[in-house]
Design an enzyme around this catalytic site. Structure first.
Site, short mmCIF file in Angstrom:
data_model
loop_
_atom_site.label_atom_id
_atom_site.label_comp_id
_atom_site.label_asym_id
_atom_site.label_seq_id
_atom_site.Cartn_x
_atom_site.Cartn_y
_atom_site.Cartn_z
N LYS A 85 -7.87 7.34 17.60
CA LYS A 85 -8.37 6.35 16.84
C LYS A 85 -7.52 5.69 16.37
O LYS A 85 -7.07 5.23 16.70
CB LYS A 85 -9.22 7.69 15.68
CG LYS A 85 -10.72 7.69 16.43
CD LYS A 85 -11.60 8.61 15.63
CE LYS A 85 -12.44 8.62 15.89
NZ LYS A 85 -12.62 10.17 17.07
N THR A 99 -2.40 23.65 27.98
CA THR A 99 -0.77 23.03 28.74
C THR A 99 -1.32 21.95 27.41
O THR A 99 -1.74 21.72 26.42
CB THR A 99 -0.90 21.94 29.49
OG1 THR A 99 -0.69 23.57 30.81
CG2 THR A 99 -0.01 21.86 29.41
#
Length: 323
Positions: free
Chosen positions: A219, A249
């Site tokens: 955003k 990960t």
């Protein structure tokens, strides 16, 4: 890139045309900013493209450490923890908190994001839902529980669908009055509100009274990932036991570096958010003048309620094909 004018590829005809994107959440165009792009490229050349492991097993790069320090400073908290997305951050921390707070009650705003709802549902606590931004309803629920019972009030600062903004000072007052922790999702506010882009809590001067803040590196910051910020003890607990942090990960070091550059820039620069809010107000005013069915937003979020799925698809098709 030339945001917000991306190329649109037609898979059926193998043709391409340019369109203007009205639905991106890259609010401040930081995904195109030279500092952000430059940081990502430089770090990729230095470290490679991937983290190479989970955060607790070889996946922590110095860029992750610097990013978490920057996020903690952004919100005036002791520490922060980065996740692969804010959906993951909300879901896994809320679920984990319920298991660490015995006999606890979670008070959830009616219109909370799906990630918060899922985290709350997966938790072991009692669940109470209060009407959207309704302080009287929230207080009536809070006062039913013993003052010593563990409680958490979870809410969003800027609601992404209705465009409303939570009464932050009043919610924190009630939480303090009834001995409850506060968990505030600032996803649609970080980068865009507050003196340094810390969100609505920072703008309203109550940031220090909010116990836990979650946010996104997408955003307004233009990259990807999510995070929570809070006390050092809270962050250490989440780092140690959150499945959504431990068993995946880590975000790539170039992504962490790009996010770091974006946050640092927006801490100092007000130009981008001033322009964004100005543009949003102009757009909202024009939509109202033209008679569009806009909800009564008080934020940059511009909700035009079509109210019918078929008509909504017709509208988007027309926007896509109009020149």
């Amino acid at each position: 890139g030339q945001f917000p004018i991306p190329p649109c590829h037609n898979a059926n005809t193998n043709s391409q045309m340019q369109v203007t994107g009205w639905c991106s959440n890259d609010y401040l165009s930081m995904a195109q900013h030279p500092k952000v792009v430059g940081a990502m490229v430089k770090t990729a050349q230095e470290t490679g493209t991937g983290a190479g492991g989970t955060r607790n097993i070889s996946g922590t790069n110095h860029n992750h450490v610097l990013l978490e320090r920057e996020l903690a400073d952004l919100h005036g908290k002791e520490a922060a923890l980065v996740f692969t997305s804010c959906y993951v951050a909300n879901e896994t921390t809320l679920t984990t908190m319920s298991k660490m707070l015995p006999d606890s009650i979670l008070y959830s705003d009616q219109f909370n994001h799906a990630s918060m709802i899922q985290g709350i549902r997966n938790g072991t606590w009692q669940k109470k839902i209060y009407r959207h931004n309704d302080l009287d309803h929230l207080e009536s629920l809070l006062k039913q529980a013993p003052i010593e019972q563990n409680k958490v009030v979870a809410f969003e600062s800027v609601n992404s669908m209705e465009g409303t903004i939570a009464p932050m000072a009043d919610i924190t007052y009630l939480a303090e009055k009834y001995n409850a922790l506060t968990f505030c999702d600032e996803v649609h506010a970080v980068g865009m509100y507050g003196k340094r882009g810390g969100g609505v809590g920072q703008r309203d001067g109550v940031e220090d009274r909010i116990d836990i803040i979650s946010g996104t590196l997408g955003k307004a910051f233009g990259v990807m990932g999510g995070y929570v910020a809070g006390s050092a003890a809270y962050i250490d607990a989440m780092r140690s036991v959150c499945p959504g942090f431990i068993f995946t990960t880590a975000i790539p070091p170039p992504v962490a570096s790009a996010a770091l550059a974006s946050i640092r820039h927006l801490k100092e620069s007000k130009e981008e958010r001033i322009q964004m809010h100005s543009n949003a107000k102009v757009l909202q005013a024009r939509l109202r003048q033209m008679g569009f069915p806009m909800l009564p937003t008080v934020s940059h979020v511009t909700p035009v309620l079509v109210g019918d799925a078929t008509k909504c698809k017709q509208v988007t098709d027309k926007l896509l094909t109009s020149t």
